[in-house]
Write a protein that holds these residues in place. Sequence first.
Motif, PDB file in Angstrom:
ATOM      1  N   ILE A 243     -27.883   4.741   9.451  1.00 56.02           N
ATOM      2  CA  ILE A 243     -28.436   3.966  10.565  1.00 56.02           C
ATOM      3  C   ILE A 243     -28.104   2.491  10.371  1.00 56.02           C
ATOM      4  CG2 ILE A 243     -30.546   3.303  11.789  1.00 56.02           C
ATOM      5  CD1 ILE A 243     -31.766   5.967  10.867  1.00 56.02           C
ATOM      6  N   GLN A 244     -27.551   1.875  11.408  1.00 55.38           N
ATOM      7  CA  GLN A 244     -27.127   0.475  11.347  1.00 55.38           C
ATOM      8  C   GLN A 244     -28.132  -0.426  12.043  1.00 55.38           C
ATOM      9  OE1 GLN A 244     -23.535  -0.324  13.530  1.00 55.38           O
ATOM     10  NE2 GLN A 244     -23.385  -2.446  12.840  1.00 55.38           N
ATOM     11  N   LEU A 245     -28.436  -1.548  11.427  1.00 52.23           N
ATOM     12  CA  LEU A 245     -29.296  -2.563  12.026  1.00 52.23           C
ATOM     13  C   LEU A 245     -28.416  -3.711  12.518  1.00 52.23           C
ATOM     14  CD1 LEU A 245     -32.176  -2.758   9.370  1.00 52.23           C
ATOM     15  CD2 LEU A 245     -32.062  -1.322  11.417  1.00 52.23           C
ATOM     16  N   VAL A 246     -28.665  -4.161  13.735  1.00 49.16           N
ATOM     17  CA  VAL A 246     -27.849  -5.227  14.303  1.00 49.16           C
ATOM     18  C   VAL A 246     -28.725  -6.153  15.137  1.00 49.16           C
ATOM     19  CG1 VAL A 246     -27.247  -3.775  16.293  1.00 49.16           C
ATOM     20  CG2 VAL A 246     -25.807  -5.734  15.720  1.00 49.16           C
ATOM     21  N   ASP A 247     -28.527  -7.449  14.989  1.00 51.14           N
ATOM     22  CA  ASP A 247     -29.279  -8.409  15.795  1.00 51.14           C
ATOM     23  C   ASP A 247     -28.715  -8.426  17.210  1.00 51.14           C
ATOM     24  OD1 ASP A 247     -31.264 -10.930  15.430  1.00 51.14           O
ATOM     25  OD2 ASP A 247     -29.671 -11.445  16.847  1.00 51.14           O
ATOM     26  N   LEU A 248     -29.537  -8.770  18.179  1.00 51.83           N
ATOM     27  CA  LEU A 248     -29.100  -8.816  19.569  1.00 51.83           C
ATOM     28  C   LEU A 248     -27.912  -9.756  19.753  1.00 51.83           C
ATOM     29  CD1 LEU A 248     -32.539  -8.879  21.422  1.00 51.83           C
ATOM     30  CD2 LEU A 248     -30.863  -7.027  21.466  1.00 51.83           C
ATOM     31  N   ALA A 249     -27.900 -10.859  19.009  1.00 48.25           N
ATOM     32  CA  ALA A 249     -26.787 -11.801  19.112  1.00 48.25           C
ATOM     33  C   ALA A 249     -25.487 -11.160  18.634  1.00 48.25           C
ATOM     34  CB  ALA A 249     -27.078 -13.066  18.303  1.00 48.25           C
ATOM     35  N   GLU A 250     -25.577 -10.369  17.571  1.00 49.03           N
ATOM     36  CA  GLU A 250     -24.390  -9.677  17.070  1.00 49.03           C
ATOM     37  C   GLU A 250     -23.927  -8.624  18.067  1.00 49.03           C
ATOM     38  OE1 GLU A 250     -24.876  -9.678  12.277  1.00 49.03           O
ATOM     39  OE2 GLU A 250     -26.339  -8.489  13.387  1.00 49.03           O
ATOM     40  N   LEU A 251     -24.883  -7.979  18.730  1.00 51.80           N
ATOM     41  CA  LEU A 251     -24.563  -6.970  19.729  1.00 51.80           C
ATOM     42  C   LEU A 251     -23.766  -7.596  20.871  1.00 51.80           C
ATOM     43  CD1 LEU A 251     -25.328  -3.933  19.823  1.00 51.80           C
ATOM     44  CD2 LEU A 251     -27.149  -4.555  21.427  1.00 51.80           C
ATOM     45  N   VAL A 252     -24.182  -8.776  21.302  1.00 50.04           N
ATOM     46  CA  VAL A 252     -23.465  -9.496  22.365  1.00 50.04           C
ATOM     47  C   VAL A 252     -22.120  -9.988  21.850  1.00 50.04           C
ATOM     48  CG1 VAL A 252     -23.501 -11.522  23.885  1.00 50.04           C
ATOM     49  CG2 VAL A 252     -25.583 -10.167  23.562  1.00 50.04           C
ATOM     50  N   GLN A 253     -22.118 -10.558  20.650  1.00 52.70           N
ATOM     51  CA  GLN A 253     -20.879 -11.085  20.065  1.00 52.70           C
ATOM     52  C   GLN A 253     -19.806 -10.005  20.003  1.00 52.70           C
ATOM     53  OE1 GLN A 253     -20.869 -11.288  15.843  1.00 52.70           O
ATOM     54  NE2 GLN A 253     -19.609 -13.139  15.739  1.00 52.70           N
ATOM     55  N   GLN A 254     -20.183  -8.799  19.626  1.00 54.56           N
ATOM     56  CA  GLN A 254     -19.225  -7.698  19.495  1.00 54.56           C
ATOM     57  C   GLN A 254     -18.653  -7.275  20.838  1.00 54.56           C
ATOM     58  OE1 GLN A 254     -21.614  -4.733  17.523  1.00 54.56           O
ATOM     59  NE2 GLN A 254     -21.817  -5.952  15.632  1.00 54.56           N
ATOM     60  N   SER A 255     -19.334  -7.636  21.940  1.00 52.70           N
ATOM     61  CA  SER A 255     -18.898  -7.204  23.259  1.00 52.70           C
ATOM     62  C   SER A 255     -18.217  -8.310  24.074  1.00 52.70           C
ATOM     63  CB  SER A 255     -20.106  -6.680  24.054  1.00 52.70           C
ATOM     64  OG  SER A 255     -20.737  -5.613  23.387  1.00 52.70           O
ATOM     65  N   ILE A 256     -18.214  -9.530  23.549  1.00 56.09           N
ATOM     66  CA  ILE A 256     -17.636 -10.646  24.299  1.00 56.09           C
ATOM     67  C   ILE A 256     -16.132 -10.424  24.504  1.00 56.09           C
ATOM     68  CG2 ILE A 256     -16.973 -13.085  24.136  1.00 56.09           C
ATOM     69  CD1 ILE A 256     -19.660 -13.709  22.991  1.00 56.09           C
ATOM     70  N   GLN A 257     -15.682 -10.677  25.723  1.00 54.23           N
ATOM     71  CA  GLN A 257     -14.265 -10.540  26.035  1.00 54.23           C
ATOM     72  C   GLN A 257     -13.468 -11.703  25.463  1.00 54.23           C
ATOM     73  OE1 GLN A 257     -13.930 -10.129  30.302  1.00 54.23           O
ATOM     74  NE2 GLN A 257     -14.842  -8.087  30.310  1.00 54.23           N
TER      75      GLN A 257
END
Length: 257
Positions: A243-257
């Motif tokens: 199970i991976q823990l990720v901050d919301l900011a990292e979640l957005v960062q990973q999806s930025i175009q």
Amino acid sequence: MELQITTMAEWAARGESPEYLFWVGCAGSFDDRHKKVTRAMCEILTKAELSFAVLGTEESCTGDPARRAGNEFLFQMQAMQNIEVLNMYGVKKIVTSCPHCFNTLKNEYPSLGGTYDVIHHSQLLAELLASGKIQVNEHAETIAYHDSCYLSRGNGIVESPRAIIAGLNKDLKELKSCRTKGLCCGAGGAQVFKEPEPGGQDVQVKRTEEIIESGVKKVALACPFCMVMLQDGLNKTGKDHEIQLVDLAELVQQSIQ
């Protein structure tokens, strides 16, 4: 992305001031895991073309742990020192990724002479996604969200984190205890800095069991203390590689175009 982060002192030297002060916090400055969240936020703010700065070495602990541990004198000293610096720079808006810093700056500093427009990074990220100021590549997956006490129960912030997850095309799996009835990670009251009192079960393990029961492989968080405690819970239950823990900011960062 190459980042050039400026300080409030550098802005003041030019006779200017940014729109936002990014309050990094102790965890965002010194904890290796949460430094990644700090970088993620800086990348997002830069991508969104928002003017922001940090205090750098002029930033000190908000005093939250001291007050929760009962050392009111130390809290007052730390708070007054920070307020003096913030007021010197004429700070109006503050964004922070730590709910503990958020709660202290927003709700406890005004009585000491420090009144600012304080927002949590989940609120700002939700606004940036909704306004289209940041464009993301959507990737469907199922994800859970752990509500931080200081956001949900303490300040009623439950929708903006979920708006981020929905905006990224993630399928939200609500945990058994969620929103304003969420389960504490066990870090509150300065407990994160000490060993727990004897008991039948550590709080973080109980919360981790709820996460395991949900069947998700990724959990979004919005608090450095929760990150520490739930990672400990995953380690103790042997699920740290599943199970991976990720901050919301990292979640957005990973999806930025």
